[in-house]
Design a protein around this motif. Structure first.
Motif, PDB file in Angstrom:
ATOM      1  N   LEU A 103      34.955 -30.381   3.953  1.00 30.45           N
ATOM      2  CA  LEU A 103      35.720 -31.054   5.007  1.00 30.45           C
ATOM      3  C   LEU A 103      36.197 -30.061   6.060  1.00 30.45           C
ATOM      4  N   ALA A 104      36.274 -30.509   7.307  1.00 28.08           N
ATOM      5  CA  ALA A 104      36.681 -29.631   8.415  1.00 28.08           C
ATOM      6  C   ALA A 104      38.123 -29.171   8.281  1.00 28.08           C
ATOM      7  N   CYS A 105      38.931 -29.924   7.514  1.00 25.13           N
ATOM      8  CA  CYS A 105      40.362 -29.615   7.410  1.00 25.13           C
ATOM      9  C   CYS A 105      40.672 -28.570   6.336  1.00 25.13           C
ATOM     10  N   TYR A 106      39.674 -28.127   5.549  1.00 24.40           N
ATOM     11  CA  TYR A 106      39.966 -27.238   4.424  1.00 24.40           C
ATOM     12  C   TYR A 106      40.722 -25.973   4.862  1.00 24.40           C
ATOM     13  N   ALA A 107      40.222 -25.309   5.896  1.00 27.87           N
ATOM     14  CA  ALA A 107      40.824 -24.028   6.308  1.00 27.87           C
ATOM     15  C   ALA A 107      42.285 -24.205   6.726  1.00 27.87           C
ATOM     16  N   SER A 108      42.582 -25.256   7.494  1.00 24.57           N
ATOM     17  CA  SER A 108      43.973 -25.466   7.915  1.00 24.57           C
ATOM     18  C   SER A 108      44.843 -25.884   6.733  1.00 24.57           C
ATOM     19  N   ASP A 109      44.254 -26.587   5.756  1.00 25.61           N
ATOM     20  CA  ASP A 109      45.003 -26.973   4.550  1.00 25.61           C
ATOM     21  C   ASP A 109      45.494 -25.752   3.771  1.00 25.61           C
ATOM     22  N   VAL A 110      44.621 -24.744   3.654  1.00 23.31           N
ATOM     23  CA  VAL A 110      44.947 -23.613   2.756  1.00 23.31           C
ATOM     24  C   VAL A 110      45.531 -22.409   3.492  1.00 23.31           C
ATOM     25  N   GLU A 111      45.680 -22.496   4.825  1.00 27.41           N
ATOM     26  CA  GLU A 111      46.131 -21.333   5.600  1.00 27.41           C
ATOM     27  C   GLU A 111      47.449 -20.761   5.077  1.00 27.41           C
ATOM     28  N   ALA A 112      48.417 -21.639   4.780  1.00 31.25           N
ATOM     29  CA  ALA A 112      49.730 -21.177   4.313  1.00 31.25           C
ATOM     30  C   ALA A 112      49.625 -20.443   2.977  1.00 31.25           C
ATOM     31  N   TYR A 113      48.659 -20.809   2.149  1.00 34.17           N
ATOM     32  CA  TYR A 113      48.509 -20.193   0.819  1.00 34.17           C
ATOM     33  C   TYR A 113      47.770 -18.866   0.910  1.00 34.17           C
ATOM     34  N   LEU A 114      46.875 -18.759   1.872  1.00 35.35           N
ATOM     35  CA  LEU A 114      46.159 -17.493   2.074  1.00 35.35           C
ATOM     36  C   LEU A 114      47.116 -16.400   2.562  1.00 35.35           C
ATOM     37  N   GLN A 115      48.146 -16.797   3.300  1.00 39.94           N
ATOM     38  CA  GLN A 115      49.074 -15.822   3.883  1.00 39.94           C
ATOM     39  C   GLN A 115      49.861 -15.050   2.826  1.00 39.94           C
ATOM     40  N   VAL A 116      50.054 -15.629   1.653  1.00 43.91           N
ATOM     41  CA  VAL A 116      50.855 -14.933   0.622  1.00 43.91           C
ATOM     42  C   VAL A 116      50.012 -13.948  -0.188  1.00 43.91           C
ATOM     43  N   LEU A 117      48.677 -14.019  -0.022  1.00 48.30           N
ATOM     44  CA  LEU A 117      47.800 -13.123  -0.792  1.00 48.30           C
ATOM     45  C   LEU A 117      47.741 -11.735  -0.169  1.00 48.30           C
ATOM     46  N   SER A 118      47.496 -10.732  -0.990  1.00 51.25           N
ATOM     47  CA  SER A 118      47.310  -9.366  -0.490  1.00 51.25           C
ATOM     48  C   SER A 118      45.938  -9.277   0.191  1.00 51.25           C
ATOM     49  N   PRO A 119      45.726  -8.296   1.088  1.00 49.50           N
ATOM     50  CA  PRO A 119      44.429  -8.165   1.781  1.00 49.50           C
ATOM     51  C   PRO A 119      43.242  -8.098   0.827  1.00 49.50           C
ATOM     52  N   ASN A 120      43.406  -7.362  -0.272  1.00 49.68           N
ATOM     53  CA  ASN A 120      42.305  -7.237  -1.240  1.00 49.68           C
ATOM     54  C   ASN A 120      41.941  -8.589  -1.849  1.00 49.68           C
ATOM     55  N   LYS A 121      42.976  -9.363  -2.187  1.00 55.43           N
ATOM     56  CA  LYS A 121      42.732 -10.669  -2.803  1.00 55.43           C
ATOM     57  C   LYS A 121      42.121 -11.656  -1.803  1.00 55.43           C
ATOM     58  N   LYS A 122      42.499 -11.505  -0.525  1.00 52.69           N
ATOM     59  CA  LYS A 122      41.886 -12.353   0.501  1.00 52.69           C
ATOM     60  C   LYS A 122      40.385 -12.085   0.570  1.00 52.69           C
TER      61      LYS A 122
ATOM     62  N   THR B  69      54.909 -24.702  12.332  1.00 51.30           N
ATOM     63  CA  THR B  69      54.714 -23.479  11.559  1.00 51.30           C
ATOM     64  C   THR B  69      54.162 -23.823  10.186  1.00 51.30           C
ATOM     65  N   LYS B  70      53.298 -22.970   9.673  1.00 50.41           N
ATOM     66  CA  LYS B  70      52.710 -23.211   8.350  1.00 50.41           C
ATOM     67  C   LYS B  70      53.638 -22.718   7.236  1.00 50.41           C
ATOM     68  N   HIS B  71      54.573 -21.850   7.619  1.00 54.55           N
ATOM     69  CA  HIS B  71      55.399 -21.197   6.607  1.00 54.55           C
ATOM     70  C   HIS B  71      56.680 -21.978   6.342  1.00 54.55           C
TER      71      HIS B  71
END
Length: 1003
Positions: free
Chosen positions: A371-390, A294-296
């Motif tokens: 790098l190919a890993c960027y999206a998986s690195d930041v996935e957990a941090y994107l989840q805390v953002l509001s839809p507008n901020k995403k 889990t990312k969370h």
């Protein structure tokens, strides 16, 4: 086999060596001749008999092998002690283990140890037997005996591991841990310790007892010097300090580790957890599931004042900045990812400065976005953002992606990353159709422009921009979902097939194609793509979910049978042989692996997929032979009349099933085997994290397996009901069936309906309502096949009720004919989900019902060679039940004929015509602004203009060999094969029913 040579039971080595050489070279007939000759000289030698048993087992003669083993055992139990040696016993053990009679090998070793109580070699053999039986208590007892006999540290540690396994697996009392601790303390006092693994076992034992301070004392004492790598020692020290709630000391230790190893991400999370006095990080790492990570990570702050939080988070920031400065010229991601984690903790504490988090994410993109890993690195941090901020963040990435262009590969990597972030945030689902099309076209052009970067790469190496084709196909699938224009799906197939033509090692392309082909009904191609994944060993457990469900719902029974056999063979072999690895770990003194292997074996044993496959393999045999009641009875006899599977159902009910499938590899539109977004209308969804899909699966899967486990027994009981039911119907017009058999069938029907979520009466009401048109078939939900199965066996329970037969006939007519009419003249690509429904109805409930009718017909016909009509047959012909059987046969005949007619109509279309129709979906209207075919146009233009010098010989040849017409033809042929195999099943059923109709006409 040199270790096996020497005197065994008085036989010289020179007489034994040729036998082993023949066995090793698989010359079993020659080996049997040699061993027969040997036995003529040594007829009372257990070792010679053990060799003979081994040869018989290798030749596939288990009964003969077991008989010879029993003879050898009898000789061993005689008083001639000279015949009893480890070589003979170990050879017998090999054979008996393969014959699933390990208990006999254990008893031989136990007997030998009783005769030779001081023989260490025999005691190790006995310990090995207990390891294979997973008898942890007896392992412990045997290991302690060996320790007392030899005084060796390894035997004590074998005993301690056995105790730990009792606590972990058998949930034995904690007092056992005190016993293990006492044994180790006594040994250390007299002999100290000499191996790092021994120290690790001691510390893990103290941790199990929550004696963290004692463990720290051991680590900081003389024994701590056994650990030679400083960082490893510090990690253990930090963990123990944190568990002992000495957070300040743990923080200092973790700071040291980070200075020595700044990219240690797990260590930074532990550091931050200790700094904020948050023990949730330990729960996360204790319960982490390697298959479903889990990312969370939960965070607790309630115990901290704002001032305390600010002070401590400031300390963390200072450390991170120092780490960044010290490693400025390196490519380490840890110190920069740590900055994001700090900003996330601030955000979760209540300091909701989303802009600061966005800025940190952007800085991380500018440094590592290629790098190919960027999206998986930041996935957990994107989840805390509001839809507008995403959405704002995606815009920031697009705006800043051109901030540097010193390298074509970096620009390519950044572009790919932006698309992956759009998928993660759900932003791509909110874009208009024309914007998605434009993005896909842009990516196709980018892929073509950068293909030359990979011209000198080896075919095994990943190509630059390889992920672009996966992203394009994901967009095309989404466009299909939105517009229902099949051309987009056809285009996705073409794009991915081009990717595989250029480089056939890309597993992502194969999995995407597998699921698209499955959706359009080209299942043979889907199965080909699955086989191309070259799934072996444990991957059969984690990867086969991609194809298993589709195959279970298909008419491709031969391929399905092979798939199930291969999967079950791996699982059974692993579960049988995993003890070899465990004993090897004991022998090599790798005690942490001992526990790991045992826990892993338990996890596989409780796999939901393993339990389901065992049931499905049995049900498949019944489906394949449902046209012959005699064959079905033979199969049921092998299944012990279905009793074994009923026991399995009861066993599953009391267990927690484990889900080992790697769902992260599935496409977005089918996050788990039971769900496919494409089957429903387009929804304005945000992308849901994939780990959420497993929350409700366990109970549903458990019930589904339990329901299916009851089928063989219910089939058996239904067949048994027929003869007595007919007799009573003819003679007394009774309710039908033997009281005991009907009673058991009713109990199983009760259980079955409970698993469907209702009572027996409610279930009867449901199917009666649907048959009368009062309720719609949608009321049955996704378990419609299970409901129909219930209706079949409910009718079998009360065969003499004409009304029940009528309800069942109406159900089959409504559910099948409504589905056939709804498909109309649609082609396979647009209605395969409906075809799957029909396949399941025809091959399961309808097959079981026709089987019961066969049994009824068999009981109705006069017996004997003359088959003369008598008073009993006259009564049968005039009975209501006989008429009900005839009506049911007539109804099923006409219903199955409708399905066959639809299939024939599909197959009557010329192959070239269907290929042309497939390709026509890709042809663009010159006047239209968008639509399918745009990406294909870009790719075809590039291929036409490409030169060998530019892209390299290998890629150039692959581009020139790619042919859209060939791909279309293969897809159409695969679809037709599915239809032909289904038609063959339908025709087989129809012919059977015609035969039954003819037979019943003589009743």
């Amino acid at each position: 086999m040199s270790s096996k040579f020497g005197l065994a039971g008085g036989i010289p080595e020179r007489r034994v060596r040729p036998i082993w050489d023949a066995i090793d070279s698989r010359q079993f007939k020659n080996a049997l001749k040699l061993v027969t000759s040997l036995l003529s000289k040594y007829p009372k030698s257990p070792y010679a008999l053990a060799l003979k048993a081994l040869i018989h087992e290798r030749m596939g003669k288990p009964d003969e092998a077991l008989s010879v083993c029993l003879d050898a055992k009898e000789l061993l139990y005689n008083d001639d002690l000279a015949l009893m040696d480890d070589l003979t016993l170990s050879t017998l053990q090999i054979v008996l283990q393969r014959l699933d009679h390990l208990d006999l090998a254990t008893s031989c070793y136990a007997h030998a140890c009783g005769k030779f109580p001081n023989n260490l070699e025999l005691m190790m053999g006995l310990f090995n037997c207990y390891v294979r039986e997973y008898s942890f208590v007896k392992q412990q007892q045997t290991a302690i005996k060996m320790y007392k006999l030899a005084g060796e540290e390894r035997f004590l540690l074998w005993a301690v591991c056995s105790i730990q396994l009792q606590v972990l697996c058998d949930k034995s009392g904690e007092k056992l841990l005190l016993l293990a601790e006492g044994l180790l303390k006594k040994h250390i006092a007299s002999h100290s310790m000499h191996e790092p693994e021994a120290l690790m076992v001691y510390i893990s034992l103290l941790e199990q007892e929550s004696k963290y301070n004692d463990a720290l004392e051991v680590l900081s004492g003389d024994l701590g010097s056994l650990l030679m790598i400083e960082v490893d020692k510090l990690r253990i020290q930090g963990r123990l300090l944190a568990r002992a709630n000495d957070y300040s000391a743990a923080v200092d230790v973790y700071k040291k580790i980070l200075e020595l190893s700044p990219d240690d991400w797990e260590c930074f999370l532990h550091y931050l957890g200790c700094l904020l006095e948050d023990d949730s990080i330990w729960k996360y790492f204790d319960n982490i599931d390697q298959i479903h990570p889990t990312k969370h990570i939960e965070c607790k702050f309630s115990h901290l004042t704002e001032e305390m939080f600010d002070s401590r988070i400031s300390s963390a920031s200072d450390l991170v900045q120092k780490l960044q400065r010290d490693n400025e010229n390196s490519n380490l991601r840890g110190p920069y990812l740590a900055e994001l984690e700090i900003e996330k903790r601030k955000f979760l504490f209540g300091k909701k400065n989303e802009n600061k988090l966005l800025e940190s994410l952007l800085q991380y993109f500018l440094k590592f976005g290629h790098l190919a890993c960027y999206a998986s690195d930041v996935e957990a941090y994107l989840q805390v953002l509001s839809p507008n901020k995403k959405a704002e963040f995606v815009g920031m990435l697009v705006k800043n992606s051109d901030s540097f262009s010193d390298s074509a590969t970096k620009v390519l990597g950044q572009t790919t990353t932006i698309l992956k972030v759009q998928e993660l945030t759900g932003n791509i689902f909110e874009l208009p159709v024309d914007e998605i099309e434009a993005s896909a076209v842009k990516l196709a052009k980018l892929y073509c422009q950068n293909l030359s970067l990979s011209k000198d790469l080896d075919p095994q190496e990943s190509m630059f921009g390889e992920e672009l084709l996966s992203l394009i196909s994901n967009m095309l699938v989404q466009l299909f979902w939105r517009t229902r224009d099949f051309g987009y799906l056809a285009e996705a197939i073409m794009v991915l097939e081009l990717g595989l033509t250029i480089r056939g090692h890309v597993w992502q392309y194969k999995i995407l194609l597998l699921h698209i082909y499955s959706y359009v009904g080209a299942l043979p191609l889907a199965f080909e793509r699955y086989k191309a994944l070259d799934v072996k060993n444990i991957l059969t457990e984690t990867v086969s979910h991609h194809i298993l469900r589709q195959m279970l719902e298909s008419p491709m029974w031969v391929d399905l049978s092979n798939l199930l056999k291969d999967y079950l063979k791996f699982m059974d072999d692993h579960l049988r042989e995993s003890a070899d690895l465990t004993f090897l770990a004991y022998r090599h003194r790798n005690y942490s692996k001992v526990i790991e292997f045992v826990l892993f074996k338990q996890r596989l044993q409780h796999s939901n997929q393993y339990q389901a496959a065992r049931v499905e393999a049995a049900v498949l045999q019944l489906k394949q032979n449902a046209d012959s009641v005699e064959e079905e009875e033979r199969i049921l006899e092998n299944l012990k009349s279905g009793v074994q599977l009923v026991e399995l159902s009861n066993d599953i009910g009391s267990k927690t099933l484990r889900f080992n499938e790697d769902m992260q590899t599935r496409p977005w539109w089918t996050p788990c085997p039971e769900k496919n977004y494409l089957l429903g209308p387009f929804e304005e969804i945000s992308y849901c994290p994939k780990e959420d899909v497993k929350d409700d699966r366990e109970e549903n899967m458990k019930r589904a397996i339990q329901r299916k486990s009851l089928l063989p027994r219910m089939i058996y009981l239904s067949i048994q009901c027929t003869s007595t039911a007919l007799k009573e119907s003819a003679e007394t017009n009774g309710s039908g069936g033997d009281v005991k058999i009907c009673g058991e069938l009713k109990c199983l029907l009760d259980e079955y309906t409970k698993m469907l979520g209702c009572s027996l009466n409610d279930a009867v009401e449901m199917i009666t309502g649907i048959s009368q048109g009062v309720r719609t078939s949608e009321s049955l939900g996704s378990n419609f096949v299970d409901w129909l199965n219930f209706a079949v066996f409910w009718n079998a329970w009360s065969l003499s009720s004409h009304e029940h037969w009528h309800v069942l006939n109406s159900l089959f007519e409504r559910l099948i004919l409504d589905r056939v009419r709804s498909m109309g003249s649609s082609d396979m690509s647009s209605c395969y989900s409906d075809v799957q429904v029909l396949i399941q109805i025809v091959t399961e409930p309808l097959a079981w019902h026709s089987l019961i009718i066969q049994a009824c017909t068999r009981s109705s016909l006069p017996s004997g060679k003359k088959k003369k009509k008598n008073q009993h047959s006259d009564q049968l012909s005039s009975s209501p039940m006989s008429q009900a059987i005839k009506d049911s046969i007539h109804s099923l005949c006409s219903t199955i004929q409708e399905v066959s007619s639809w299939l024939l109509n599909q197959l009557n279309h010329q192959e070239d015509e269907q290929v042309e129709r497939f390709l026509s979906t890709l042809k663009r209207d010159e006047d239209a602004a968008g639509g399918p075919g745009q990406i294909l146009g870009v790719l075809e233009s590039f291929i036409a203009s490409s030169e060998e010098l530019e892209v390299g010989n290998r890629i150039f040849q692959a581009l020139k060999s790619w042919n859209t017409a060939d791909t279309a033809r293969k897809t159409v042929m695969a679809q037709q094969r599915v239809l032909r195999e289904f038609l063959q099943i339908c025709e087989s059923k129809r012919k059977l029913l015609e035969t039954l109709k003819q037979q019943m006409s003589h009743v």
